[in-house]
Design a protein around this motif. Structure first.
Motif, PDB file in Angstrom:
ATOM      1  N   GLU A 130      41.503  -2.482  15.253  1.00 47.83           N
ATOM      2  CA  GLU A 130      41.596  -3.938  15.205  1.00 47.83           C
ATOM      3  C   GLU A 130      40.289  -4.552  14.721  1.00 47.83           C
ATOM      4  OE1 GLU A 130      42.373  -2.064  17.780  1.00 47.83           O
ATOM      5  OE2 GLU A 130      44.560  -2.264  17.845  1.00 47.83           O
ATOM      6  N   ALA A 131      39.164  -4.008  15.223  1.00 46.09           N
ATOM      7  CA  ALA A 131      37.860  -4.519  14.803  1.00 46.09           C
ATOM      8  C   ALA A 131      37.618  -4.238  13.324  1.00 46.09           C
ATOM      9  CB  ALA A 131      36.751  -3.904  15.645  1.00 46.09           C
ATOM     10  N   ASN A 132      38.003  -3.047  12.868  1.00 49.22           N
ATOM     11  CA  ASN A 132      37.867  -2.701  11.455  1.00 49.22           C
ATOM     12  C   ASN A 132      38.683  -3.632  10.584  1.00 49.22           C
ATOM     13  OD1 ASN A 132      36.018  -0.652  11.010  1.00 49.22           O
ATOM     14  ND2 ASN A 132      37.446   0.978  11.528  1.00 49.22           N
ATOM     15  N   GLU A 133      39.913  -3.890  11.020  1.00 53.44           N
ATOM     16  CA  GLU A 133      40.798  -4.762  10.238  1.00 53.44           C
ATOM     17  C   GLU A 133      40.247  -6.180  10.160  1.00 53.44           C
ATOM     18  OE1 GLU A 133      45.477  -6.290  10.223  1.00 53.44           O
ATOM     19  OE2 GLU A 133      44.780  -4.839  11.704  1.00 53.44           O
ATOM     20  N   ALA A 134      39.726  -6.668  11.278  1.00 54.19           N
ATOM     21  CA  ALA A 134      39.159  -8.019  11.302  1.00 54.19           C
ATOM     22  C   ALA A 134      37.942  -8.129  10.389  1.00 54.19           C
ATOM     23  CB  ALA A 134      38.793  -8.404  12.732  1.00 54.19           C
ATOM     24  N   ALA A 135      37.077  -7.117  10.428  1.00 60.91           N
ATOM     25  CA  ALA A 135      35.878  -7.130   9.587  1.00 60.91           C
ATOM     26  C   ALA A 135      36.241  -7.060   8.107  1.00 60.91           C
ATOM     27  CB  ALA A 135      34.960  -5.977   9.971  1.00 60.91           C
ATOM     28  N   THR A 136      37.229  -6.244   7.783  1.00 54.33           N
ATOM     29  CA  THR A 136      37.663  -6.121   6.392  1.00 54.33           C
ATOM     30  C   THR A 136      38.272  -7.419   5.895  1.00 54.33           C
ATOM     31  OG1 THR A 136      38.083  -3.753   6.664  1.00 54.33           O
ATOM     32  CG2 THR A 136      39.147  -4.841   4.804  1.00 54.33           C
ATOM     33  N   LEU A 137      39.098  -8.038   6.746  1.00 54.90           N
ATOM     34  CA  LEU A 137      39.719  -9.314   6.375  1.00 54.90           C
ATOM     35  C   LEU A 137      38.670 -10.387   6.146  1.00 54.90           C
ATOM     36  CD1 LEU A 137      42.220 -11.059   5.974  1.00 54.90           C
ATOM     37  CD2 LEU A 137      42.278 -11.442   8.445  1.00 54.90           C
ATOM     38  N   LEU A 138      37.648 -10.407   6.991  1.00 59.40           N
ATOM     39  CA  LEU A 138      36.574 -11.393   6.841  1.00 59.40           C
ATOM     40  C   LEU A 138      35.824 -11.187   5.532  1.00 59.40           C
ATOM     41  CD1 LEU A 138      35.048 -13.727   8.180  1.00 59.40           C
ATOM     42  CD2 LEU A 138      33.549 -12.022   9.244  1.00 59.40           C
ATOM     43  N   ALA A 139      35.522  -9.935   5.194  1.00 59.88           N
ATOM     44  CA  ALA A 139      34.815  -9.642   3.943  1.00 59.88           C
ATOM     45  C   ALA A 139      35.671  -9.978   2.729  1.00 59.88           C
ATOM     46  CB  ALA A 139      34.407  -8.170   3.907  1.00 59.88           C
ATOM     47  N   GLU A 140      36.958  -9.656   2.802  1.00 55.23           N
ATOM     48  CA  GLU A 140      37.867  -9.965   1.690  1.00 55.23           C
ATOM     49  C   GLU A 140      37.995 -11.472   1.491  1.00 55.23           C
ATOM     50  OE1 GLU A 140      39.346  -8.140  -0.470  1.00 55.23           O
ATOM     51  OE2 GLU A 140      39.243  -6.086   0.286  1.00 55.23           O
ATOM     52  N   SER A 141      38.081 -12.217   2.594  1.00 55.39           N
ATOM     53  CA  SER A 141      38.192 -13.676   2.511  1.00 55.39           C
ATOM     54  C   SER A 141      36.939 -14.275   1.874  1.00 55.39           C
ATOM     55  CB  SER A 141      38.407 -14.269   3.908  1.00 55.39           C
ATOM     56  OG  SER A 141      39.619 -13.827   4.473  1.00 55.39           O
ATOM     57  N   ALA A 142      35.769 -13.794   2.307  1.00 56.46           N
ATOM     58  CA  ALA A 142      34.508 -14.297   1.750  1.00 56.46           C
ATOM     59  C   ALA A 142      34.402 -13.973   0.266  1.00 56.46           C
ATOM     60  CB  ALA A 142      33.331 -13.697   2.512  1.00 56.46           C
ATOM     61  N   ALA A 143      34.830 -12.771  -0.122  1.00 52.64           N
ATOM     62  CA  ALA A 143      34.769 -12.381  -1.531  1.00 52.64           C
ATOM     63  C   ALA A 143      35.682 -13.267  -2.380  1.00 52.64           C
ATOM     64  CB  ALA A 143      35.162 -10.914  -1.687  1.00 52.64           C
ATOM     65  N   MET A 144      36.892 -13.537  -1.887  1.00 53.48           N
ATOM     66  CA  MET A 144      37.813 -14.389  -2.634  1.00 53.48           C
ATOM     67  C   MET A 144      37.260 -15.801  -2.775  1.00 53.48           C
ATOM     68  SD  MET A 144      40.457 -13.144  -4.057  1.00 53.48           S
ATOM     69  CE  MET A 144      41.312 -14.704  -4.326  1.00 53.48           C
ATOM     70  N   GLY A 145      36.718 -16.334  -1.684  1.00 52.11           N
ATOM     71  CA  GLY A 145      36.138 -17.672  -1.749  1.00 52.11           C
ATOM     72  C   GLY A 145      34.986 -17.761  -2.730  1.00 52.11           C
ATOM     73  N   ALA A 146      34.139 -16.728  -2.727  1.00 46.16           N
ATOM     74  CA  ALA A 146      33.001 -16.702  -3.647  1.00 46.16           C
ATOM     75  C   ALA A 146      33.463 -16.600  -5.097  1.00 46.16           C
ATOM     76  CB  ALA A 146      32.087 -15.535  -3.299  1.00 46.16           C
ATOM     77  N   LEU A 147      34.458 -15.758  -5.356  1.00 44.86           N
ATOM     78  CA  LEU A 147      34.957 -15.581  -6.722  1.00 44.86           C
ATOM     79  C   LEU A 147      35.612 -16.853  -7.242  1.00 44.86           C
ATOM     80  CD1 LEU A 147      36.450 -11.989  -6.400  1.00 44.86           C
ATOM     81  CD2 LEU A 147      34.535 -12.657  -7.866  1.00 44.86           C
ATOM     82  N   VAL A 148      36.391 -17.518  -6.404  1.00 50.17           N
ATOM     83  CA  VAL A 148      37.029 -18.771  -6.823  1.00 50.17           C
ATOM     84  C   VAL A 148      35.964 -19.831  -7.116  1.00 50.17           C
ATOM     85  CG1 VAL A 148      38.492 -20.672  -6.038  1.00 50.17           C
ATOM     86  CG2 VAL A 148      39.201 -18.320  -5.639  1.00 50.17           C
ATOM     87  N   THR A 149      34.941 -19.890  -6.266  1.00 48.54           N
ATOM     88  CA  THR A 149      33.851 -20.853  -6.487  1.00 48.54           C
ATOM     89  C   THR A 149      33.129 -20.562  -7.803  1.00 48.54           C
ATOM     90  OG1 THR A 149      33.526 -21.051  -4.095  1.00 48.54           O
ATOM     91  CG2 THR A 149      31.736 -21.816  -5.514  1.00 48.54           C
ATOM     92  N   LEU A 150      32.814 -19.302  -8.039  1.00 50.39           N
ATOM     93  CA  LEU A 150      32.132 -18.925  -9.274  1.00 50.39           C
ATOM     94  C   LEU A 150      32.988 -19.234 -10.489  1.00 50.39           C
ATOM     95  CD1 LEU A 150      29.722 -17.561 -10.656  1.00 50.39           C
ATOM     96  CD2 LEU A 150      30.874 -15.359 -10.320  1.00 50.39           C
ATOM     97  N   ARG A 151      34.271 -18.944 -10.397  1.00 51.95           N
ATOM     98  CA  ARG A 151      35.160 -19.222 -11.535  1.00 51.95           C
ATOM     99  C   ARG A 151      35.195 -20.712 -11.855  1.00 51.95           C
ATOM    100  NH1 ARG A 151      40.186 -21.605 -10.781  1.00 51.95           N
ATOM    101  NH2 ARG A 151      40.771 -20.055  -9.214  1.00 51.95           N
ATOM    102  N   LYS A 152      35.243 -21.567 -10.848  1.00 50.19           N
ATOM    103  CA  LYS A 152      35.261 -23.014 -11.077  1.00 50.19           C
ATOM    104  C   LYS A 152      33.944 -23.497 -11.671  1.00 50.19           C
ATOM    105  CE  LYS A 152      38.669 -23.957  -7.459  1.00 50.19           C
ATOM    106  NZ  LYS A 152      38.935 -24.592  -6.133  1.00 50.19           N
ATOM    107  N   LEU A 153      32.829 -22.932 -11.207  1.00 45.72           N
ATOM    108  CA  LEU A 153      31.528 -23.296 -11.768  1.00 45.72           C
ATOM    109  C   LEU A 153      31.441 -22.899 -13.239  1.00 45.72           C
ATOM    110  CD1 LEU A 153      29.223 -22.251  -8.799  1.00 45.72           C
ATOM    111  CD2 LEU A 153      29.496 -24.578  -9.682  1.00 45.72           C
ATOM    112  N   LEU A 154      31.938 -21.713 -13.559  1.00 39.93           N
ATOM    113  CA  LEU A 154      31.884 -21.232 -14.937  1.00 39.93           C
ATOM    114  C   LEU A 154      32.827 -22.007 -15.843  1.00 39.93           C
ATOM    115  CD1 LEU A 154      31.649 -17.407 -14.234  1.00 39.93           C
ATOM    116  CD2 LEU A 154      29.932 -18.805 -15.394  1.00 39.93           C
ATOM    117  N   GLU A 155      33.895 -22.526 -15.299  1.00 42.26           N
ATOM    118  CA  GLU A 155      34.787 -23.365 -16.092  1.00 42.26           C
ATOM    119  C   GLU A 155      34.141 -24.693 -16.434  1.00 42.26           C
ATOM    120  OE1 GLU A 155      39.110 -21.793 -14.290  1.00 42.26           O
ATOM    121  OE2 GLU A 155      38.232 -23.699 -13.624  1.00 42.26           O
TER     122      GLU A 155
END
Length: 250
Positions: A130-155
């Motif tokens: 459960e702890a592994n899954e939560a940590a992975t989900l948190l990292a994946e969420s942060a990565a998606m948020g960062a990528l979307v932000t970067l894509r909008k900045l580059l646009e």
């Protein structure tokens, strides 16, 4: 919980509107088009200490677990950075050159997302599933948020981002995006490729140095199961043919 997340999203969008188009001081005379009459005070300006607090909050929110909150924060960041180009006096604190934590934080989140699976495997024997899954989900969420932000900045401001971002972080950003092309998550593959495609016109040195890896990534994703990713592959090839055809010459 759903209502709370909706309120958080609305708060982010309202904050973005207030920053990009600040309210007028009370009783300021305006014409029929909403413009301040000559000789009167301009729109309200944000005190520097408030700007620091807002920037910290926006960065925190692009790593949120809730996608609607991440999207609202990423839109606010992109619009504020874009407005800073034209409104230096009132929005200068949100310019890329004055927001030194922005690109390093984006890079940190992308790298964490790239490493999430490996970390999960390495810690599988010392932590609960459960702890592994939560940590992975948190990292994946942060990565998606960062990528979307970067894509909008580059646009919106690709050249300014390339020119004003800290060199140390920006140099490592392209390799991190290339790593994301092999992610098991379709969303991350799509956003990473969209970001890399947006680098073609400003063509930073870090992309030139990794051009072979980028072309290999395009080739590998040409048969991706996701139609949007295949469309982005075509877009990347067309952009190269239009702006830098020398990289596609046999």
């Amino acid at each position: 919980m759903m209502l709370w997340n909706t309120l958080r999203q609305m708060a982010g969008l309202l904050l973005k509107n207030a920053l990009v188009s600040p309210p007028l001081p009370r009783n300021t005379p305006i014409d029929s088009l909403g413009r301040v009459l000559p000789g009167h005070a301009s729109r309200m300006e944000l005190p520097p200490h408030y700007a620091l607090e807002i920037k910290h909050g926006l960065l925190t929110c692009i790593a949120d677990r809730e996608s609607s909150v991440r999207n609202a924060a990423s839109t606010a960041i992109a619009r504020c950075c874009t407005s800073a180009v034209h409104l230096e006096k009132s929005m200068g604190a949100f310019g890329v050159k004055n927001w030194g934590e922005l690109v390093p934080f984006i890079l940190q989140c992308v790298v964490a997302g790239n490493n999430a699976a490996a970390v999960s495997v390495a810690t599988s024997t010392t932590t609960t599933p459960e702890a592994n899954e939560a940590a992975t989900l948190l990292a994946e969420s942060a990565a998606m948020g960062a990528l979307v932000t970067l894509r909008k900045l580059l646009e919106d401001i690709p050249n300014r981002l390339v020119k004003e971002a800290p060199d140390a972080s920006f140099h490592d950003l392209v390799p991190a995006l290339l790593h994301g092309l092999s992610s098991s998550c379709e969303g991350r593959r799509k956003e990473a490729l969209a970001c890399l495609n947006s680098f073609i016109f400003p063509m930073p040195g870090s992309l030139v140095a990794h051009m072979n890896d980028y072309l290999a990534g395009l080739s590998a994703l040409a048969s991706d199961s996701n139609a949007e990713i295949r469309r982005l592959v075509c877009q990347g090839i067309v952009s190269l043919l239009s702006h830098r055809p020398e990289y596609l010459t046999p």
